[in-house]
Design an enzyme around this catalytic site. Structure first.
Site, PDB file in Angstrom:
ATOM      1  N   ALA A  66       0.864  -1.179   0.000  1.00 36.14           N
ATOM      2  CA  ALA A  66       0.000   0.000   0.000  1.00 36.14           C
ATOM      3  C   ALA A  66       0.904   1.233   0.000  1.00 36.14           C
ATOM      4  CB  ALA A  66      -0.889  -0.022   1.231  1.00 36.14           C
ATOM      5  N   GLY A 111       0.655  -4.949   1.018  1.00 33.56           N
ATOM      6  CA  GLY A 111      -0.534  -5.040   0.172  1.00 33.56           C
ATOM      7  C   GLY A 111      -0.248  -5.714  -1.171  1.00 33.56           C
ATOM      8  N   GLU A 114      -0.432  -9.321  -0.425  1.00 31.32           N
ATOM      9  CA  GLU A 114      -1.852  -9.612  -0.155  1.00 31.32           C
ATOM     10  C   GLU A 114      -2.645  -9.705  -1.465  1.00 31.32           C
ATOM     11  OE1 GLU A 114      -1.772  -6.342   2.739  1.00 31.32           O
ATOM     12  OE2 GLU A 114      -2.725  -7.722   4.144  1.00 31.32           O
ATOM     13  N   GLU A 134       4.736  -5.018   7.263  1.00 28.19           N
ATOM     14  CA  GLU A 134       3.977  -3.944   7.921  1.00 28.19           C
ATOM     15  C   GLU A 134       4.437  -3.666   9.351  1.00 28.19           C
ATOM     16  OE1 GLU A 134       2.672  -6.254   5.993  1.00 28.19           O
ATOM     17  OE2 GLU A 134       1.040  -5.447   4.766  1.00 28.19           O
TER      18      GLU A 134
HETATM   19  N1  CAA Z   1       4.564   3.238  -0.714  1.00 32.79           N
HETATM   20  C1  CAA Z   1       4.961   4.415  -1.242  1.00 32.79           C
HETATM   21  N2  CAA Z   1       6.094   4.570  -1.930  1.00 32.79           N
HETATM   22  C2  CAA Z   1       6.883   3.490  -2.085  1.00 32.79           C
HETATM   23  C3  CAA Z   1       6.544   2.245  -1.539  1.00 32.79           C
HETATM   24  C4  CAA Z   1       5.318   2.134  -0.834  1.00 32.79           C
HETATM   25  N3  CAA Z   1       4.881   0.973  -0.316  1.00 32.79           N
HETATM   26  N4  CAA Z   1       7.531   1.365  -1.852  1.00 32.79           N
HETATM   27  C5  CAA Z   1       8.433   2.062  -2.554  1.00 32.79           C
HETATM   28  N5  CAA Z   1       8.063   3.338  -2.697  1.00 32.79           N
HETATM   29  C6  CAA Z   1       8.760   4.414  -3.398  1.00 32.79           C
HETATM   30  C7  CAA Z   1       9.962   4.892  -2.600  1.00 32.79           C
HETATM   31  O1  CAA Z   1       9.563   5.806  -1.599  1.00 32.79           O
HETATM   32  C8  CAA Z   1      10.795   5.509  -3.678  1.00 32.79           C
HETATM   33  O2  CAA Z   1      10.251   6.770  -3.998  1.00 32.79           O
HETATM   34  P1  CAA Z   1      11.269   8.036  -4.258  1.00 32.79           P
HETATM   35  O3  CAA Z   1      12.032   7.646  -5.502  1.00 32.79           O
HETATM   36  O4  CAA Z   1      10.327   9.175  -4.448  1.00 32.79           O
HETATM   37  O5  CAA Z   1      12.149   8.105  -3.049  1.00 32.79           O
HETATM   38  C9  CAA Z   1      10.531   4.605  -4.892  1.00 32.79           C
HETATM   39  O6  CAA Z   1       9.316   3.921  -4.598  1.00 32.79           O
HETATM   40  C10 CAA Z   1      11.613   3.570  -5.107  1.00 32.79           C
HETATM   41  O7  CAA Z   1      11.801   2.859  -3.896  1.00 32.79           O
HETATM   42  P2  CAA Z   1      13.205   2.763  -3.121  1.00 32.79           P
HETATM   43  O8  CAA Z   1      14.092   3.884  -3.489  1.00 32.79           O
HETATM   44  O9  CAA Z   1      12.914   2.567  -1.672  1.00 32.79           O
HETATM   45  O10 CAA Z   1      13.789   1.412  -3.773  1.00 32.79           O
HETATM   46  P3  CAA Z   1      14.822   0.402  -3.110  1.00 32.79           P
HETATM   47  O11 CAA Z   1      15.214  -0.544  -4.204  1.00 32.79           O
HETATM   48  O12 CAA Z   1      15.886   1.121  -2.393  1.00 32.79           O
HETATM   49  O13 CAA Z   1      13.966  -0.399  -2.011  1.00 32.79           O
HETATM   50  C11 CAA Z   1      12.045  -1.605  -1.183  1.00 32.79           C
HETATM   51  C12 CAA Z   1      12.909  -1.232  -2.413  1.00 32.79           C
HETATM   52  C13 CAA Z   1      12.854  -2.497  -0.241  1.00 32.79           C
HETATM   53  C14 CAA Z   1      10.854  -2.384  -1.712  1.00 32.79           C
HETATM   54  C15 CAA Z   1      11.611  -0.332  -0.445  1.00 32.79           C
HETATM   55  O14 CAA Z   1      11.060   0.575  -1.386  1.00 32.79           O
HETATM   56  C16 CAA Z   1      10.568  -0.561   0.632  1.00 32.79           C
HETATM   57  O15 CAA Z   1      10.890  -1.073   1.684  1.00 32.79           O
HETATM   58  N6  CAA Z   1       9.293  -0.196   0.323  1.00 32.79           N
HETATM   59  C17 CAA Z   1       8.216  -0.293   1.283  1.00 32.79           C
HETATM   60  C18 CAA Z   1       7.715  -1.727   1.415  1.00 32.79           C
HETATM   61  C19 CAA Z   1       6.645  -1.811   2.483  1.00 32.79           C
HETATM   62  O16 CAA Z   1       6.868  -1.526   3.643  1.00 32.79           O
HETATM   63  N7  CAA Z   1       5.426  -2.249   2.067  1.00 32.79           N
HETATM   64  C20 CAA Z   1       4.303  -2.381   2.961  1.00 32.79           C
HETATM   65  C21 CAA Z   1       3.461  -1.129   2.895  1.00 32.79           C
HETATM   66  S1  CAA Z   1       2.224  -1.084   4.146  1.00 32.79           S
HETATM   67  C22 CAA Z   1       0.951  -2.055   3.544  1.00 32.79           C
HETATM   68  O17 CAA Z   1       1.026  -2.609   2.455  1.00 32.79           O
HETATM   69  C23 CAA Z   1      -0.240  -2.139   4.441  1.00 32.79           C
HETATM   70  C24 CAA Z   1      -1.290  -3.100   4.057  1.00 32.79           C
HETATM   71  O18 CAA Z   1      -1.243  -4.296   4.311  1.00 32.79           O
HETATM   72  C25 CAA Z   1      -2.494  -2.645   3.399  1.00 32.79           C
END
Ligand code: CAA
Length: 260
Positions: A66, A111, A114, A134
Site C-alpha cells: 500500500a 498489500g 496480499e 507492515e
Molecule cells: N509506498 C509508497 N512509496 C513506495 C513504496 C510504498 N509501499 N515502496 C516504494 N516506494 C517508493 C519509494 O519511496 C521511492 O520513492 P522516491 O524515488 O520518491 O524516493 C521509490 O518507490 C523507489 O523505492 P526505493 O528507493 O525505496 O527502492 P529500493 O530498491 O531502495 O527499495 C524496497 C525497495 C525495499 C521495496 C523499499 O522501497 C521498501 O521497503 N518499500 C516499502 C515496502 C513496504 O513496507 N510495504 C508495505 C506497505 S504497508 C501495507 O502494504 C499495508 C497493508 O497491508 C495494506
C-alpha cells in the site's frame, strides 16, 4: 480498458492487468485500488475473458505494498475504511469465477503480497522477494494477509513472516508453497500468459465450479463443504461442457468446450 495506473491488454480469452506505477514500485494508493476494482469487475462480467494475468510494470516490483504516504495520514476510522476497501478488492479477485494468475517479477510486499495471495496461482521470478513488512512500520497487514497467508503456508511460517517483517526469496517461497513455480525473470510473463491461455481453453464451467468449491468450501465445516462439493458436482455434471468432455473422451477426440 486502461487507466491512470493500470494497463489491461487482451489476447484471445486472456486479459493481462499490469499495475503501472514503476516509479513508486507499483505501490497501491486509493486510486489504484479503485481502478483495480473497476477493471476486475469488468473482466468478471466479460464472457470472452476466461483467465486473467496480474503483474507489475518495471523490473523491480510486482507491488511494493500500500502507498505508505497515504497510510501516514489516516486516523482509526479512515484506516478501517481503507482496509475494508482493499479487502473488498481482494475478495473480488478471489471470487472472480475465473482463474487469476500472478506473475511476480520482483518485490511483492505488504498489500502487494496480499494482492498476490488473492490470486488463484502465483508464479515468481528468481529475483522476487515476498513479505509482509507492515510491522516494520508499526502496522499490521490490512488487506487480508493475516488470514490468507496462514491458510496457505501454515500459522508458524505466516507468523514468522508477519512478526519478523523480513521478506523471503523465491526459492523459499516455492518450498513453502507460497508460489508454485520459479522462473528466470525474462521468461516469467510469457510463461504465465501461456499457462493462463491453457486454463482459458479448458471448460470455463468446470473451472468456475472448482474455484467455488475450493474458495467457499475452505470457509465451511467439512460436512458443509462436502455438501457444497456434491451440489457443484451435480450442476457441473449436468452442463453442456461435461456432456461434450465425456463424449469427446469416449470418441477419442479433443473436447470443444463452450464454457457452459
Ligand atoms: N509506498 C509508497 N512509496 C513506495 C513504496 C510504498 N509501499 N515502496 C516504494 N516506494 C517508493 C519509494 O519511496 C521511492 O520513492 P522516491 O524515488 O520518491 O524516493 C521509490 O518507490 C523507489 O523505492 P526505493 O528507493 O525505496 O527502492 P529500493 O530498491 O531502495 O527499495 C524496497 C525497495 C525495499 C521495496 C523499499 O522501497 C521498501 O521497503 N518499500 C516499502 C515496502 C513496504 O513496507 N510495504 C508495505 C506497505 S504497508 C501495507 O502494504 C499495508 C497493508 O497491508 C495494506
Amino acid at each position: 480498458m486502461s487507466s491512470q495506473f493500470l494497463r489491461v491488454d487482451r489476447d484471445g480469452a486472456v486479459a493481462t492487468v499490469t499495475i503501472d506505477r514503476p516509479e513508486r514500485l507499483n505501490a497501491l494508493d486509493t486510486g489504484a485500488v479503485a481502478e483495480l476494482g473497476r477493471a476486475f469487475a469488468e473482466l468478471g462480467r466479460d464472457d470472452e475473458i476466461r483467465a486473467v494475468v496480474l503483474t507489475g510494470a518495471g523490473e523491480k516490483a510486482f507491488v511494493a505494498g500500500a502507498d505508505i504516504s497515504e497510510l501516514a495520514e489516516l486516523d482509526a476510522p479512515g484506516a478501517e475504511r481503507y482496509a475494508a476497501a482493499g479487502q473488498g478488492l481482494m475478495w473480488s479477485i478471489e471470487n472472480l469465477g475465473k482463474p487469476v494468475v500472478a506473475a511476480i517479477g520482483g518485490y511483492a510486499l505488504g498489500g502487494g503480497l496480499e494482492l498476490a495471495l488473492a490470486c488463484t496461482v502465483r508464479w515468481a521470478a528468481a529475483e522476487a522477494k515476498l513479505g509482509l513488512p507492515e510491522t516494520n512500520l508499526g502496522l499490521i497487514p490490512g488487506f487480508g494477509g493475516t488470514q490468507r497467508l496462514p491458510r496457505l503456508v501454515g500459522r508458524g511460517r505466516a507468523l514468522e513472516m508477519i512478526l519478523g517483517g523480513k521478506p523471503i526469496g523465491a526459492d523459499e517461497a516455492l518450498a513453502w508453497g507460497l508460489v508454485t513455480r520459479v522462473l528466470p525473470r525474462e521468461e516469467l510473463l510469457d510463461a504465465v500468459q501461456a499457462f493462463a491461455a491453457k486454463l482459458a481453453a479448458r471448460s470455463g464451467m468446470a473451472l468456475r465450479s472448482a474455484l467455488k468449491a475450493v474458495g467457499e468450501g475452505s470457509n465451511m465445516t467439512l460436512d458443509a463443504s462436502m455438501r457444497l462439493e456434491a451440489a457443484l458436482f451435480g450442476v457441473t455434471c449436468a452442463s453442456a461442457d461435461a456432456a461434450e468432455g465425456c463424449q469427446a473422451f469416449l470418441e477419442k477426440r479433443d473436447a470443444e468446450f463452450r464454457h457452459r
